[in-house]
Design an enzyme around this catalytic site. Structure first.
Site, PDB file in Angstrom:
ATOM      1  N   HIS A 195       0.828  -1.201   0.000  1.00 39.09           N
ATOM      2  CA  HIS A 195       0.000   0.000   0.000  1.00 39.09           C
ATOM      3  C   HIS A 195       0.868   1.258   0.000  1.00 39.09           C
ATOM      4  O   HIS A 195       0.419   2.334   0.409  1.00 39.09           O
ATOM      5  CB  HIS A 195      -0.943  -0.007   1.205  1.00 39.09           C
ATOM      6  N   ASP A 208      -9.256  11.950  -4.469  1.00 41.57           N
ATOM      7  CA  ASP A 208      -8.112  11.672  -3.608  1.00 41.57           C
ATOM      8  C   ASP A 208      -7.359  12.974  -3.372  1.00 41.57           C
ATOM      9  O   ASP A 208      -7.861  14.056  -3.682  1.00 41.57           O
ATOM     10  CB  ASP A 208      -7.214  10.614  -4.247  1.00 41.57           C
ATOM     11  N   HIS A 248     -11.861   8.726  -1.741  1.00 38.44           N
ATOM     12  CA  HIS A 248     -10.723   7.879  -1.364  1.00 38.44           C
ATOM     13  C   HIS A 248      -9.680   8.663  -0.554  1.00 38.44           C
ATOM     14  O   HIS A 248      -8.527   8.275  -0.477  1.00 38.44           O
ATOM     15  CB  HIS A 248     -10.084   7.310  -2.640  1.00 38.44           C
ATOM     16  N   GLU A 257       2.613   0.416   4.477  1.00 33.77           N
ATOM     17  CA  GLU A 257       2.134   1.784   4.279  1.00 33.77           C
ATOM     18  C   GLU A 257       3.292   2.775   4.297  1.00 33.77           C
ATOM     19  O   GLU A 257       4.364   2.495   4.835  1.00 33.77           O
ATOM     20  CB  GLU A 257       1.151   2.167   5.402  1.00 33.77           C
TER      21      GLU A 257
END
Length: 447
Positions: free
Chosen positions: A133, A164, A353, A381
């Protein structure tokens, strides 16, 4: 303010100095696509694209064609595309059996004389328990950072878009640091293989290598030796995290704990980890004004209209709404006083998102982290933390927030949110069943 954490990371972070004009906030998904394609076309020495997936559709093809064209024009150009290993080898959810994007990558490599490798990163042996991610595209000495992946809706190729955040940061040390992690921490791993070549190894055969990669990533960091701590001016710090109590998760909690006047938080999937909920409660107790912006359930990328056949994945937006309603009910007094504001984002049939945080008028966190238990424990992440102690970057920051709030509506009370009896019959039936067998808590931990 003294830190509430025994081993505080925030004051020790090393960052790269910035000027205010080195950070561009892009206006939307279409602008993000334009910027990405223009920068690929103009690249002189390196392109490193890292995303959850590069989809086989019109926008994905446009990106892939641009990469091959850039390589053909400048053969010395270094190009690396990195996506999740497991996500690339399956089809779209609910679309039946499909070969996945890896078959397309292989066809593209066979059809072009130019060399554009696509690497797959297996963060876990099963997609359910962890994916790549990481976010951020390194092009020459700039970083184009967004939570978006690469397909039609994320790039607003046609009518619909998925909203986003989009930032272009011109900073060579940051670009070098992010490339270094990809090149030495991921591509060099025995678990990472090219997806654009035939005869892929099975995930089972890579089990030991995947375990070794995950163990190494738990201790990995971005190289910030070219930066410094306590800069005193505008700076950016890259952060990495995977697994329980990782540095990124800890910094997120410390940022909330540092808030004194204002905290704004965005997440598309309202399912906050316990440490985040705890710090939000503490912030409310000390008088911090908090705004939380989430997507309306119909703006969730898993939402399926009731007129279409039910699939289990369609229950997710309703689970998130149930979680939000519970949170709102517990904090109704704070909502009534105006100290806590919960906002639902919706713009027609488009989806939401956004992730990230804004703390007082100092910190801005750019991240793909969904601020949920999965992001805090399972997925790999990253984030970029912009520190602005002198208020040099306030105007662009406020403009971005204003654009986000433009399609957001404040919830006056938890009663505005629907309950199980209001949901479509198939959704209600499924949620009652998982509640009876006590699977709901497990779902919240992994979705």
């Amino acid at each position: 303010m003294p830190s509430l954490f025994k081993r505080s990371l925030l004051p020790k972070l090393r960052g790269f100095p910035l000027t205010a004009d080195a950070i561009e906030v892009l206006s939307g998904a279409a602008e993000f696509r334009r910027c990405l394609l223009e920068n690929i076309a103009q690249a002189q020495h390196r392109i490193y694209l890292v995303a959850l997936y590069l989809q086989q559709d019109e926008a994905g093809q446009e990106v892939f064609d641009a990469l091959h064209a850039a390589k053909a024009a400048r053969p010395e150009l270094e190009i690396v595309v990195m996506v999740d290993w497991l996500r690339a080898q399956r089809g779209l959810i609910g679309a039946g059996k499909q070969p996945g994007n890896s078959a397309w990558y292989q066809a593209m490599t066979q059809a072009h004389p130019t060399h554009v490798p696509v690497y797959g990163v297996p963060v876990q042996t099963r997609e359910l328990f962890g994916v790549l991610h990481l976010k951020g595209f390194v092009i020459d000495d700039s970083v184009l950072y967004s939570g978006a992946s690469l397909n039609n809706v994320y790039l607003h190729k046609f009518d619909k878009y998925r909203f986003d955040r989009y930032h272009l940061i011109h900073n060579k040390p940051l670009a070098d640091s992010m490339q270094h992690l990809v090149e030495h921490g991921l591509v060099a791993s025995k678990a990472v293989h090219r997806l654009d070549l035939p005869n892929l190894p099975t995930t089972r055969s890579l089990r030991n290598d995947i375990g070794d990669l995950r163990s190494r990533l738990k201790h990995a960091t971005y190289d910030t030796t070219a930066g410094q701590a306590g800069i005193g001016g505008l700076s950016v710090s890259p952060l990495l995290g995977v697994g329980k109590n990782n540095p990124l998760s800890r910094v997120i909690c410390e940022l909330i704990a540092s808030a004194q006047q204002q905290l704004t938080l965005c997440t598309p999937y309202f399912n906050l980890p316990l440490p985040v909920t705890r710090e939000i409660n503490r912030a409310l107790a000390r008088g911090v004004k908090i705004d939380i912006i989430v997507g309306d359930k119909t703006a969730n990328d898993f939402y399926i209209p009731p007129s279409e056949p039910f699939r289990i994945i369609a229950a997710l937006p309703y689970l998130y709404e149930i979680s939000l309603r519970r949170f709102a009910k517990r904090h109704q007094r704070m909502i009534d006083s105006g100290q806590l504001s919960l906002h639902l984002w919706r713009d027609g049939d488009n989806t939401y998102h956004l992730k990230g945080m804004w703390v007082d008028e100092r910190y801005t966190l750019l991240t793909g982290n969904n601020l949920n238990p999965r992001a805090f424990r399972l997925d790999l992440e990253n984030a970029l933390l912009i520190d602005d102690p002198q208020g040099q970057w306030l105007a662009p920051r406020r403009s971005e927030l204003a654009e986000i709030f433009r399609h957001a509506t404040r919830i006056q009370g938890y009663q505005q949110l629907q309950t199980l009896v209001d949901y479509p019959e198939a959704v209600g039936k499924f949620l009652r069943r998982v509640s009876r067998v006590r699977v709901e808590r497990l779902l919240y931990r992994i979705l």
